[in-house]
Design a protein around this motif. Structure first.
Motif, mmCIF file in Angstrom:
data_model
loop_
_atom_site.group_PDB
_atom_site.id
_atom_site.type_symbol
_atom_site.label_atom_id
_atom_site.label_comp_id
_atom_site.label_asym_id
_atom_site.label_seq_id
_atom_site.Cartn_x
_atom_site.Cartn_y
_atom_site.Cartn_z
ATOM 1 N N LYS A 241 -0.882 5.384 1.265
ATOM 2 C CA LYS A 241 -1.518 5.916 0.045
ATOM 3 C C LYS A 241 -1.378 7.427 -0.036
ATOM 4 O O LYS A 241 -1.258 8.005 -1.110
ATOM 5 N N ARG A 242 -1.296 8.094 1.113
ATOM 6 C CA ARG A 242 -1.114 9.556 1.113
ATOM 7 C C ARG A 242 0.265 9.912 0.550
ATOM 8 O O ARG A 242 0.494 11.018 0.066
ATOM 9 N N LEU A 243 1.182 8.921 0.573
ATOM 10 C CA LEU A 243 2.524 9.159 0.014
ATOM 11 C C LEU A 243 2.585 8.760 -1.453
ATOM 12 O O LEU A 243 3.639 8.796 -2.077
ATOM 13 N N GLY A 244 1.432 8.295 -1.974
ATOM 14 C CA GLY A 244 1.378 7.943 -3.399
ATOM 15 C C GLY A 244 1.360 6.450 -3.661
ATOM 16 O O GLY A 244 1.384 6.014 -4.808
ATOM 17 N N ALA A 245 1.320 5.647 -2.600
ATOM 18 C CA ALA A 245 1.307 4.187 -2.826
ATOM 19 C C ALA A 245 -0.032 3.792 -3.450
ATOM 20 O O ALA A 245 -1.071 4.386 -3.149
ATOM 21 N N LYS A 246 0.027 2.773 -4.322
ATOM 22 C CA LYS A 246 -1.202 2.314 -4.989
ATOM 23 C C LYS A 246 -1.642 0.997 -4.328
ATOM 24 O O LYS A 246 -1.054 -0.056 -4.548
ATOM 25 N N ILE A 247 -2.656 1.111 -3.454
ATOM 26 C CA ILE A 247 -3.035 -0.036 -2.612
ATOM 27 C C ILE A 247 -4.551 -0.191 -2.595
ATOM 28 O O ILE A 247 -5.268 0.794 -2.483
ATOM 29 N N THR A 248 -5.008 -1.442 -2.724
ATOM 30 C CA THR A 248 -6.441 -1.704 -2.484
ATOM 31 C C THR A 248 -6.534 -2.796 -1.414
ATOM 32 O O THR A 248 -5.684 -3.695 -1.364
ATOM 33 N N VAL A 249 -7.525 -2.663 -0.534
ATOM 34 C CA VAL A 249 -7.677 -3.605 0.589
ATOM 35 C C VAL A 249 -9.020 -4.321 0.474
ATOM 36 O O VAL A 249 -10.037 -3.703 0.200
ATOM 37 N N GLU A 250 -8.976 -5.631 0.623
ATOM 38 C CA GLU A 250 -10.206 -6.435 0.667
ATOM 39 C C GLU A 250 -10.138 -7.286 1.930
ATOM 40 O O GLU A 250 -9.444 -8.305 1.952
#
Ligand code: EPZ
Length: 415
Positions: free
Chosen positions: A338-347
């Motif tokens: 995500k620090r590289l710009g990836a769009k991620i959500t974790v559940e």
């Protein structure tokens, strides 16, 4: 502290040959404790996990020499049954000496293996199986103490197809009196390789590669030569890097059938894959599609390629769902992506990745071996410069990863 600096956006092109498998070499090295004659093991990778296992085996009284991917060893007549904490703590797989030590000498005192970043990684299934073989198990001040005047074959059901438990119990059962049946056993290619090695040394094992393995105990194992299988995870790492950068790379020296799950998933993204006898050609394309991944015991998608595949999916067209069913904490690479710009959500054990073509270089930190590989791949994909802080993780499982990527056209250097 090792820093890897990458300037991204180069397509990888060329050919790379993989080394011997880390996860086959480590149990085979441990199994040499069972052998009464010298062994010569070939295709052994020059990685720090192997040198740490070599040091651990030396502390039990093994003479050995590792040079040019060949490991020659012989057990001393006096075998020490003690695997010290500092050596055992460097390498989770050190616990694989427990089964061979107690089977060979009737006693083993091995440091209780610590957990690591990806999970607590208990050894309860190993210990439960040891007890079924007539071994008395005691845990005191951080050590596991195993004692048995003789091991008796038995029927053992594994609550989970644990790779390490299957390996430890298979090795111990080779010298037990009578027949052992391991049910719900792991079926990874590395299990088959270990069984092949043991059988070549005089063991009597059948069913490796299925969920039921039968071991007829024998009185002793000899010694001899054996070549371990190529590293399917190292191969998969290069294949994913090639696909993620839209390059064209031939990965050679592989056993393609060990990579079926990855080949299938890469083809689903639209990547073009040509499978040869001992090599796989990956032709990436820009705008590859998002896919869903669920890690499973073999022959499912391997958990050891999950982090690398997440990096690739961060740049896919569309949204991917990744489910990690093997380890409870194997998403530590996601905040770094995500620090590289990836769009991620974790559940919990599920991650949702919305692909983007706007990955930008940043400073990131590796938490474990495959997370380090994942961040290197993301750096190859990102615009600008990425620095990966890796304190020795890569070298644990990859020899010359950065050098090979550079040969394939990556702008990468180790500071
Ligand atoms: C081996 O670890 C590999 N390591 C791992 O590769 C790999 O990720 C793993 O198998 C799964 O394929 C080596 O072969 C040296 P498990 P291992 O026992 O044997 C739970 C890499 O990156 N479990 O199959 O430790 C455990 O907590 C490494 O190369 C118990 O609960 O894996 C985990 O959640 C990482 N009790 C799951 O099973 C036990 O007694 C899988 O563990 C044993 C395991």
């Amino acid at each position: 502290m090792q820093i890897i600096r990458i300037t991204g956006k180069n397509k990888l092109n060329g050919e790379v040959c993989v080394n011997g498998s880390k996860n086959a070499a480590l149990p085979v090295l441990a199994a040499t404790i069972l052998c009464e004659k010298p062994c010569v093991l070939k295709n052994i990778p020059h990685i720090s996990d192997v040198s740490n296992m070599q040091s651990l085996l030396k502390s039990t009284g093994q003479y050995s020499l590792l040079s040019n991917h060949q490991y020659q060893c012989e057990m001393a007549s006096e075998i020490s049954h003690f695997a010290s904490y500092d050596l055992a703590n460097r390498l989770r797989a050190s616990f694989l000496v427990a089964g061979p030590l107690v089977a060979r000498t009737g006693y083993a005192r091995v440091a209780y293996p610590g957990g690591c970043q990806i999970g607590e990684r208990p050894v309860d299934l190993h210990l439960k199986g040891f007890s079924k073989l007539g071994i008395s198990v005691a845990i005191q001040n951080g050590y596991v103490e195993l004692k048995a005047n003789k091991l008796k074959g038995n029927r053992i059901y594994l609550d989970f197809p644990s790779v390490g438990a299957t390996e430890n119990l298979m090795m111990a059962a080779t010298l037990a009196h009578g027949t052992t049946m391991l049910e719900n056993a792991a079926a990874e290619p590395e299990i088959v390789d270990l069984a092949n090695f043991l059988n070549q040394m005089g063991a009597d094992i059948s069913g490796a590669g299925t969920d039921t393995i039968v071991i007829q105990g024998v009185s002793s194992l000899t010694g001899g030569e054996y070549e371990v299988i190529p590293d399917r995870i190292e191969a998969g790492t290069y294949m994913i890097a090639a696909a993620a950068t839209g390059g064209k790379v031939k990965v050679s020296g592989v056993l393609p059938e060990h990579l079926n799950p990855l080949v299938a998933k890469l083809r689903e993204t639209g990547t073009h894959i040509t499978v040869g006898e001992r090599e796989i050609l990956v032709e990436g394309k820009s705008g590859y599609k998002a896919v869903d991944i669920k890690t499973m015991p073999h022959p499912g998608f391997p958990t050891d390629l999950q982090a690398q595949f997440c990096a690739m999916l961060a740049g896919a067209k569309g949204t991917s769902i990744i489910t990690e069913t093997i380890f409870e904490n194997r998403f530590l690479h996601l905040p770094e992506l995500k620090r590289l710009g990836a769009k991620i959500t974790v559940e919990g054990r599920t991650a949702v990745i919305e692909g983007t073509n706007k990955l930008n270089g940043a400073q990131v930190r590796a938490s474990d071996l495959r997370a380090a590989a994942s961040l290197v791949i993301a750096g190859l994909m990102a615009e600008g410069t990425t620095t990966v802080e890796d304190n020795g993780y890569l070298l644990r499982g990859y020899s010359q990863l950065c050098e090979n990527l550079k040969k394939l056209g990556a702008e990468i250097e180790v500071l």
